[in-house]
Design a protein around this motif. Structure first.
Motif, PDB file in Angstrom:
ATOM      1  N   ILE B 112       2.612   7.859  -3.790  1.00  0.00           N
ATOM      2  CA  ILE B 112       2.097   7.215  -5.100  1.00  0.00           C
ATOM      3  C   ILE B 112       1.269   5.392  -3.985  1.00  0.00           C
ATOM      4  O   ILE B 112       0.464   5.524  -3.733  1.00  0.00           O
ATOM      5  N   ALA B 113       2.513   5.554  -3.016  1.00  0.00           N
ATOM      6  CA  ALA B 113       2.254   4.344  -2.630  1.00  0.00           C
ATOM      7  C   ALA B 113       1.294   4.558  -1.424  1.00  0.00           C
ATOM      8  O   ALA B 113       0.836   3.495  -0.795  1.00  0.00           O
ATOM      9  N   LEU B 114       1.471   6.080  -1.037  1.00  0.00           N
ATOM     10  CA  LEU B 114       0.484   6.225  -0.031  1.00  0.00           C
ATOM     11  C   LEU B 114      -0.698   6.186  -0.626  1.00  0.00           C
ATOM     12  O   LEU B 114      -2.049   5.867  -0.094  1.00  0.00           O
ATOM     13  N   ILE B 115      -1.132   6.658  -1.856  1.00  0.00           N
ATOM     14  CA  ILE B 115      -2.379   6.728  -2.479  1.00  0.00           C
ATOM     15  C   ILE B 115      -3.133   5.442  -2.503  1.00  0.00           C
ATOM     16  O   ILE B 115      -3.834   4.823  -2.156  1.00  0.00           O
ATOM     17  N   SER B 116      -2.181   4.737  -2.867  1.00  0.00           N
ATOM     18  CA  SER B 116      -2.476   3.621  -2.812  1.00  0.00           C
ATOM     19  C   SER B 116      -2.877   2.522  -1.765  1.00  0.00           C
ATOM     20  O   SER B 116      -3.865   1.567  -1.712  1.00  0.00           O
TER      21      SER B 116
END
Lengths: 239, 329
Positions: B112-116
């Motif tokens: 999720i942090a990667l997408i962010s």
């Protein structure tokens, strides 16, 4: 009371790990929580140090409510923990680990700090011999000593020890327990969590027995060690 | 393959390669430190660098560096360096606050942090690429034309600086290359010492290794993460300034390839490892430049990534391989 735990409830998701427990740790004592695996001993300790969130109840330290204070701020108040499984910083040297223990102290260039370091190295001469060794290359017993020494470097009022005897040879267990007594005699209050009930009860002023998240027995170390039911359940029949 | 050219120019090719590599290394630090502490690749770090290049460019324009020389020019360049470091650090801190903090606090999966991160990267790049329009909304596009013009094409400060070359034993060396290499390696040594010796640096290493236990020592994890982003931003700012000294030209999407290269350098050296970032950057820079001389410029990026694959096949954890937490004293 240095530490007062009241009506404490802690959950892991929907599972109740701790159900409404209350106990106190009087200043200057060794107080022990004993119990089987999964009884909630470690969870209780982690909640006192702030690593677990409280669902209900309160924790007071020196009369001050610390229930919602972050763990890194509880250190400053005088609570220090030697965690389960030692958790030394294995890539750092012994000296650096001890310095990490004193992270919150502002007097790290003074004689008072030197004195405390000497005191810890006096308690654990083994650490003195290996002061520049990388912690990850030391034996389990040495790492346990390091974890305890590190926890002492913040000059805690209350020292939380989570299973200090776990996985150690019998001779080393004796040694660790006599050091715990020595630490206590030097003025530090200790809250101990142990599976080695025989040794722990012998060394504690007060003790509480935890079963599935609740305290089922409370007494002095001596009382509990002499209790037939406790003997049968936790001491393998002999003390 | 052009062996004759390669061997005749080997020293020059190596020095230029080292200069590029030093810039990669400085950017790589941001990737590697954040990874060390959060096990997260901050893909928006390339934009942190990009904003630094614009801070340098705009300072040079605003202070009229083209007409300055001597002490005044040096003063302007120092101001530009600080401006670049300041803007990059600000962007890095804003990223941490906006794109990551809540996700980390709530223990969101790293994906999720990667997408962010990827989202933040596009937003930051497009804000720069659309700055003429944004200025237009406020009627500022005329007043700021020097700064918002050419929003989607190359912006250059070429000709502002003289770049004297000097001769050492028949080898022609660019003064800029030497400045870039010395400055970058100097910054890396400073940072390395900071992380190894200072209290804050030890806190960063402890958090990288075991955040829970570090918090038991009194280390505030949020502060530590902020400091990590701050350091990454400052280093990217230095990289951006040095890049502009060397290349003169920037564009809203300049971060993309530079970022990928720096990330490659970080992985090549061993992600999470500060000295690895330096080594990875220098190896990558030199290999690219040598490869370009041998095979031609269009092969430059191919060589960079073939090298990455080859090294990871032999050493899957990178050249130096240890993490920030395990880095030795």
């Amino acid at each position: 009371m240095l530490l007062e735990v009241e009506g404490l409830c802690v959950n892991y998701g929907h599972i109740e790990a701790i159900r409404d427990i209350s106990f106190g740790v009087p200043e200057g004592t060794v107080t022990t929580l004993i119990g089987a695996n999964g009884a909630g001993k470690t969870t209780t300790l982690k909640t006192v140090s702030g690593l677990r969130k409280v669902r209900a109840g309160s924790i007071r330290f020196e009369g001050k409510d610390i229930t919602s204070i972050e763990p890194y701020n509880r250190v400053k108040l005088g609570i220090s923990q030697s965690p389960e499984g030692r958790r030394c910083f294995i890539g750092m040297t012994v000296r650096e680990n001890l310095e990490m223990g004193a992270f919150t102290r502002k007097d790290r260039k003074t004689a008072a700090y030197r004195e405390d370091l000497d005191r810890v190295l006096g308690l654990f001469p083994r650490l003195d011999e290996r002061i520049d060794q990388i912690a990850g290359t030391m034996s389990g017993g040495e790492q346990q000593m390091l974890a305890m020494g590190r926890a002492l470097m913040s000059r805690p009022r209350l020292l939380l020890l989570d299973e200090p005897s776990m996985g150690l040879a019998p001779k080393l267990i004796q040694q660790i327990f006599s050091i715990i007594t020595e630490i206590n005699e030097q003025g530090t209050t200790v809250l101990l969590v142990e599976q080695n009930a025989a040794q722990a009860l012998k060394r504690s002023h007060d003790a509480h027995i935890l079963e599935t998240g609740s305290i089922v027995r409370t007494g002095t170390g001596k009382e509990l060690a002499g209790d037939p039911a406790v003997k049968a359940a936790y001491l393998g029949g002999d003390v | 393959m052009n062996f004759e050219f390669f061997f005749n120019n080997l020293p020059e090719l190596t020095i230029t390669g080292l200069a590029f590599g030093a810039i990669y290394a400085l950017i790589a630090l941001g990737y590697t430190m954040v990874y060390g502490v959060l096990q997260l690749i901050n893909f928006a770090h390339s934009e942190v660098f990009m904003y630094g290049t614009f801070a340098t460019l705009w300072t040079v324009i605003a202070l009229n560096a083209a007409d300055a020389n001597g002490v005044k020019l040096i003063a302007i360049l120092i101001v530009a360096l600080f401006a670049s470091m300041a803007l990059s650090a600000l962007i890095a801190l804003a990223l941490e606050r906006v794109a990551y903090r809540r996700l980390i606090e709530r223990d969101a999966p790293r994906l999720i942090a990667l997408i962010s991160a990827i989202g933040a990267s596009f937003v930051l790049a497009e804000l720069m690429g659309l700055r003429d329009r944004i200025a237009g909304w406020f009627g500022l596009d005329d007043d700021l034309s020097e700064y918002v013009g050419k929003a989607r094409i190359n912006n250059s400060m070429a000709g502002t600086l003289e770049k004297p070359r000097f001769d050492v034993g028949g080898v022609s060396i660019s003064s800029i290359d030497i400045i870039v290499i010395v400055a970058a390696v100097g910054m890396m040594v400073l940072l390395d010492q900071f992380v190894r010796r200072s209290r804050l640096g030890k806190g960063i290493r402890a958090t990288a290794q075991d955040p829970e236990t570090a918090s038991l020592m009194g280390v505030n994890p949020t502060r530590t993460i902020q400091v990590t982003f701050l350091i990454g931003g400052l280093m990217a700012g230095v990289a951006a300034f040095l890049y502009m000294l060397k290349i003169d030209t920037t564009k809203y999407d300049v971060g993309f390839l530079l970022g990928v290269k720096a990330f490659t350098a970080a992985v090549l050296g061993g992600i999470g490892n500060l000295r690895g970032a330096l080594l990875g950057g220098l190896v990558l820079g030199v290999a690219e430049n040598w490869g370009q001389a041998l095979f031609g410029g269009e092969w430059r990026d191919v060589i960079a990534f073939v090298l990455l694959v080859l090294i990871l096949l032999v050493r899957p954890t990178g050249l130096l391989g240890e993490s920030l937490g395990k880095a030795r004293a």
